[in-house]
Design a protein around this motif. Sequence first.
Motif, PDB file in Angstrom:
ATOM      1  N   LEU A 262       0.857  -1.183   0.000  1.00 49.99           N
ATOM      2  CA  LEU A 262       0.000   0.000   0.000  1.00 49.99           C
ATOM      3  C   LEU A 262       0.896   1.237   0.000  1.00 49.99           C
ATOM      4  CD1 LEU A 262      -2.704  -1.042   2.625  1.00 49.99           C
ATOM      5  CD2 LEU A 262      -2.998  -0.928   0.156  1.00 49.99           C
ATOM      6  N   PRO A 263       0.455   2.306  -0.671  1.00 48.23           N
ATOM      7  CA  PRO A 263      -0.760   2.437  -1.487  1.00 48.23           C
ATOM      8  C   PRO A 263      -0.540   1.889  -2.896  1.00 48.23           C
ATOM      9  CG  PRO A 263       0.391   4.525  -1.412  1.00 48.23           C
ATOM     10  CD  PRO A 263       1.173   3.609  -0.528  1.00 48.23           C
ATOM     11  N   LYS A 264      -1.639   1.743  -3.622  1.00 50.65           N
ATOM     12  CA  LYS A 264      -1.554   1.196  -4.969  1.00 50.65           C
ATOM     13  C   LYS A 264      -1.754   2.282  -6.024  1.00 50.65           C
ATOM     14  CE  LYS A 264      -3.302  -3.258  -3.274  1.00 50.65           C
ATOM     15  NZ  LYS A 264      -4.397  -4.265  -3.354  1.00 50.65           N
ATOM     16  N   ASN A 265      -2.923   2.892  -6.022  1.00 50.78           N
ATOM     17  CA  ASN A 265      -3.220   3.941  -7.007  1.00 50.78           C
ATOM     18  C   ASN A 265      -3.247   5.344  -6.393  1.00 50.78           C
ATOM     19  OD1 ASN A 265      -3.548   2.002  -9.059  1.00 50.78           O
ATOM     20  ND2 ASN A 265      -5.680   1.647  -8.422  1.00 50.78           N
TER      21      ASN A 265
ATOM     22  N   VAL B  55       5.879   0.045   5.237  1.00 52.68           N
ATOM     23  CA  VAL B  55       4.622   0.617   4.760  1.00 52.68           C
ATOM     24  C   VAL B  55       4.160   1.776   5.625  1.00 52.68           C
ATOM     25  CG1 VAL B  55       3.178  -0.965   6.086  1.00 52.68           C
ATOM     26  CG2 VAL B  55       2.291   0.026   3.967  1.00 52.68           C
ATOM     27  N   THR B  56       4.536   1.798   6.875  1.00 51.66           N
ATOM     28  CA  THR B  56       4.055   2.845   7.782  1.00 51.66           C
ATOM     29  C   THR B  56       4.693   4.199   7.488  1.00 51.66           C
ATOM     30  OG1 THR B  56       5.741   2.328   9.442  1.00 51.66           O
ATOM     31  CG2 THR B  56       3.655   1.151   9.576  1.00 51.66           C
ATOM     32  N   THR B  57       5.776   4.221   6.707  1.00 50.02           N
ATOM     33  CA  THR B  57       6.421   5.495   6.367  1.00 50.02           C
ATOM     34  C   THR B  57       5.805   6.148   5.141  1.00 50.02           C
ATOM     35  OG1 THR B  57       8.083   4.404   4.989  1.00 50.02           O
ATOM     36  CG2 THR B  57       8.585   4.671   7.335  1.00 50.02           C
TER      37      THR B  57
ATOM     38  N   PHE C   3       2.629   6.940   4.706  1.00 48.66           N
ATOM     39  CA  PHE C   3       1.366   7.601   5.031  1.00 48.66           C
ATOM     40  C   PHE C   3       1.594   8.656   6.116  1.00 48.66           C
ATOM     41  CE2 PHE C   3       0.323   3.481   3.304  1.00 48.66           C
ATOM     42  CZ  PHE C   3      -0.743   3.739   2.458  1.00 48.66           C
ATOM     43  N   ASP C   4       0.718   9.634   6.086  1.00 45.77           N
ATOM     44  CA  ASP C   4       0.835  10.720   7.074  1.00 45.77           C
ATOM     45  C   ASP C   4       0.462  10.251   8.471  1.00 45.77           C
ATOM     46  OD1 ASP C   4       1.589  12.497   5.080  1.00 45.77           O
ATOM     47  OD2 ASP C   4      -0.489  13.033   4.612  1.00 45.77           O
ATOM     48  N   GLU C   5      -0.659   9.547   8.584  1.00 48.06           N
ATOM     49  CA  GLU C   5      -1.146   9.103   9.889  1.00 48.06           C
ATOM     50  C   GLU C   5      -1.382   7.592   9.839  1.00 48.06           C
ATOM     51  OE1 GLU C   5      -0.953  11.692  11.634  1.00 48.06           O
ATOM     52  OE2 GLU C   5      -1.207  13.279  10.141  1.00 48.06           O
ATOM     53  N   VAL C   6      -0.821   6.876  10.815  1.00 50.35           N
ATOM     54  CA  VAL C   6      -0.911   5.416  10.850  1.00 50.35           C
ATOM     55  C   VAL C   6      -1.447   4.991  12.213  1.00 50.35           C
ATOM     56  CG1 VAL C   6       0.320   3.236  10.606  1.00 50.35           C
ATOM     57  CG2 VAL C   6       1.049   5.236   9.271  1.00 50.35           C
ATOM     58  N   PHE C   7      -2.450   4.115  12.183  1.00 50.45           N
ATOM     59  CA  PHE C   7      -3.017   3.533  13.411  1.00 50.45           C
ATOM     60  C   PHE C   7      -2.928   2.008  13.281  1.00 50.45           C
ATOM     61  CE2 PHE C   7      -4.968   7.656  12.850  1.00 50.45           C
ATOM     62  CZ  PHE C   7      -4.924   8.210  14.123  1.00 50.45           C
ATOM     63  N   TRP C   8      -2.284   1.412  14.276  1.00 53.62           N
ATOM     64  CA  TRP C   8      -2.101  -0.044  14.267  1.00 53.62           C
ATOM     65  C   TRP C   8      -2.723  -0.579  15.554  1.00 53.62           C
ATOM     66  CZ3 TRP C   8       2.929  -2.305  11.824  1.00 53.62           C
ATOM     67  CH2 TRP C   8       2.751  -3.670  11.599  1.00 53.62           C
ATOM     68  N   PHE C   9      -3.641  -1.505  15.392  1.00 53.54           N
ATOM     69  CA  PHE C   9      -4.405  -2.011  16.535  1.00 53.54           C
ATOM     70  C   PHE C   9      -4.729  -3.478  16.306  1.00 53.54           C
ATOM     71  CE2 PHE C   9      -6.785   0.217  13.364  1.00 53.54           C
ATOM     72  CZ  PHE C   9      -7.875  -0.580  13.051  1.00 53.54           C
TER      73      PHE C   9
ATOM     74  N   VAL D  74      -1.809   1.525  18.891  1.00 52.16           N
ATOM     75  CA  VAL D  74      -0.638   2.395  18.805  1.00 52.16           C
ATOM     76  C   VAL D  74      -0.773   3.255  17.554  1.00 52.16           C
ATOM     77  CG1 VAL D  74       0.868   0.841  20.087  1.00 52.16           C
ATOM     78  CG2 VAL D  74       0.683   0.622  17.594  1.00 52.16           C
ATOM     79  N   PHE D  75       0.011   4.341  17.481  1.00 53.22           N
ATOM     80  CA  PHE D  75      -0.125   5.284  16.368  1.00 53.22           C
ATOM     81  C   PHE D  75       1.214   5.972  16.112  1.00 53.22           C
ATOM     82  CE2 PHE D  75      -1.151   7.367  20.335  1.00 53.22           C
ATOM     83  CZ  PHE D  75      -0.457   8.568  20.277  1.00 53.22           C
ATOM     84  N   ARG D  76       1.348   6.480  14.880  1.00 49.17           N
ATOM     85  CA  ARG D  76       2.518   7.268  14.503  1.00 49.17           C
ATOM     86  C   ARG D  76       2.110   8.296  13.449  1.00 49.17           C
ATOM     87  NH1 ARG D  76       7.253   4.791  11.044  1.00 49.17           N
ATOM     88  NH2 ARG D  76       7.526   7.027  10.762  1.00 49.17           N
ATOM     89  N   SER D  77       2.917   9.345  13.312  1.00 45.64           N
ATOM     90  CA  SER D  77       2.616  10.417  12.364  1.00 45.64           C
ATOM     91  C   SER D  77       3.908  10.916  11.739  1.00 45.64           C
ATOM     92  CB  SER D  77       1.887  11.570  13.058  1.00 45.64           C
ATOM     93  OG  SER D  77       1.700  12.651  12.172  1.00 45.64           O
TER      94      SER D  77
END
Length: 654
Positions: free
Chosen positions: A458-461, A475-477, A479-485, A569-572
């Motif tokens: 991700l992302p694809k298109n 993959v977490t880098t 995107f602007d905002e990432v939530f992992w749960f 957990v989350f990151r930005s």
Amino acid sequence: MSTPNGFPQHSRVCLTRSMEGGAVQDLRAKKAGKAAKKEAGGEGAPPKIGTPISETLKLLPEELKANMKLKSITPRPPRKPRLERAASLDEKSWRKWRRFRTSQESLTDPNETSSSNGSLQEASPSPPTRGRASPCNPCCQQDSLHSSPDALEASPAGKSRGGASDLGKRASEISSAFGGLLRGKGFAGGKPRLSQIMPARPLPPMELNVASHSLRTANRIDADCLDYRHYSQHKFGRVSSSLSDSKLQGNGTLYDNCSTDSMKSTFSVLTPIRAKDVRSRSYLEGSLLASGALMGAEELSRYFPDRNIGIFVATWNMQGQKELPVNLDDFLLPTDPDFAQDMYVIGVQEGCPDRREWEIRLQETLGPHYVLLHSAAHGVLYMSVFIRRDLIWFCSEVEYATVTTRIVSQIKTKGALGICFTFFGTSFLFITSHFTSGDSKVNERKLDYNKTIQALTLPKNVPDTNPYRSSSSDVTTRFDEVFWFGDFNFRLNKDRETVDSILNQNPDTDVSKLLVYDQLTSEMSRGSIFKGFQEADIHFRPSYKFDIGKDSYDTTSKQRTPSYTDRVVFRSRYKDDIQAVKYSSCPVIKTSDHRPVFALFRVKLRPGRDNIPLAAGQFDRDLYLIGIRRRTTRELQKRLEQKDQRSSSICSIS
């Protein structure tokens, strides 16, 4: 002031309603006075103009009789009185004075007295008042010459006819003059008027913009439509007269932004769009500062003035139970925050066999204000994204990907599921995972994490909002905002007895002693897992493992240690973009050995470009209709049960 009359019982006296309270005769008395003056000739020394009223009152009746010459006057029968409402002198004087002031105010000198021909100004010893000239007709103005004290003393006939009644008339003059002063100072129309109360010190300045933040939000107008009022004045006259604030600004009326925004609120409901803008507007191209861009700054500020969105993120291991909770309100709609969130993301591990039924229950609980933007599944891993229905137009196409962490890929009980999309100019990634279980399998769980961040394609298109800060290996880098749960399965490195003793000693909100033994907290501090991620402070009891339907932890022979297996957990990309508002569990749902865990966040948004592939308002319409029907049916059934309960009550008679 009085006018002498030989036959007071047959004559009609007209009083002048002036500010000084003088008396005026009618036309008949005026003619009689003129004849008496001619007959008297020049007899008697003319009195001084400045003769005070007190000296006039001292004249004795004997002195007046000596200078008096009588003239025979044929008496006439009195006129029939006119039937009219009795009005006080104050009321009559006020009415005429108001009419005269309205019509003649521009022609009157405020320093003059009440008489328009100046007769009283020469004769009256009193100083000029602040009032305007009295509303007298010409006849009354001429009569005022003969009603003055000078005229009375100059005319012997006047002296002869006014002997006994002069004192009473003079007293009436004094009382009228005193009443005029009272009326001019504190009375109007016979009614008392209180003086204005002034503050002891100047009042503090008040801000003209008294509109509240929420009001300014609801009544905001786009900058590209600010000149719509001026444009509509020539095309649509009704719009200008009913919606603009030109009248308030034109006549100098004091107004504030609150009243102006209220008048313009029609513009903020549906923004007017010009035909030329519709022709030239393209949603495939645009820039951050383009006027009218769907994802631009103006549209973002219109819906989110503070540029913050509320997001609800939850995880729950359902243990594969077919039975769903009767009520999900306590889970999705906690009472602690007063307002519902803008976006709801729910991840499930070991979900129920009927996934569609689970999504319908979610839609039924959230109600008609929310729609299902997207849902995905990977084996028994489910994720559902609900968003407010008026925000779906600002979402890009939704993409998802899955990862299997087990060696045998056909068994999809462990792995990860990711969903991503762009909202305005901010990209989001939501990942729900189920890591390897076991108290001592920390390394296996770290392998699951590493495989997930590398294998999620991700992302694809949807374009990356900041490709210069992205990494192809994580993959977490991207995107602007990432939530992992999810159910990360990290345990407490302590025996059951010690954990139970800590739980029994400390209240629910103080679990710091337990977190010392938490595996995930220890690994995150070392940087071996969830690099760059954060977790809100934990103030709830361990979410695993409970006896089903009870509040007690595992009482089976295995005696599993209570642990914080379910986490969020989350990151930005940007510092302080994500603010955790609440982090808790839902102890009232007891259909599984896990308790649901949820977190509330405030996330900063940024404007975007119109070159992203839009979802175009797409959502699950069938699910929406089924959920709303169920919600309506449930409410009707509840009311029917309450009605039947009231009607079936039995009264016992002893």
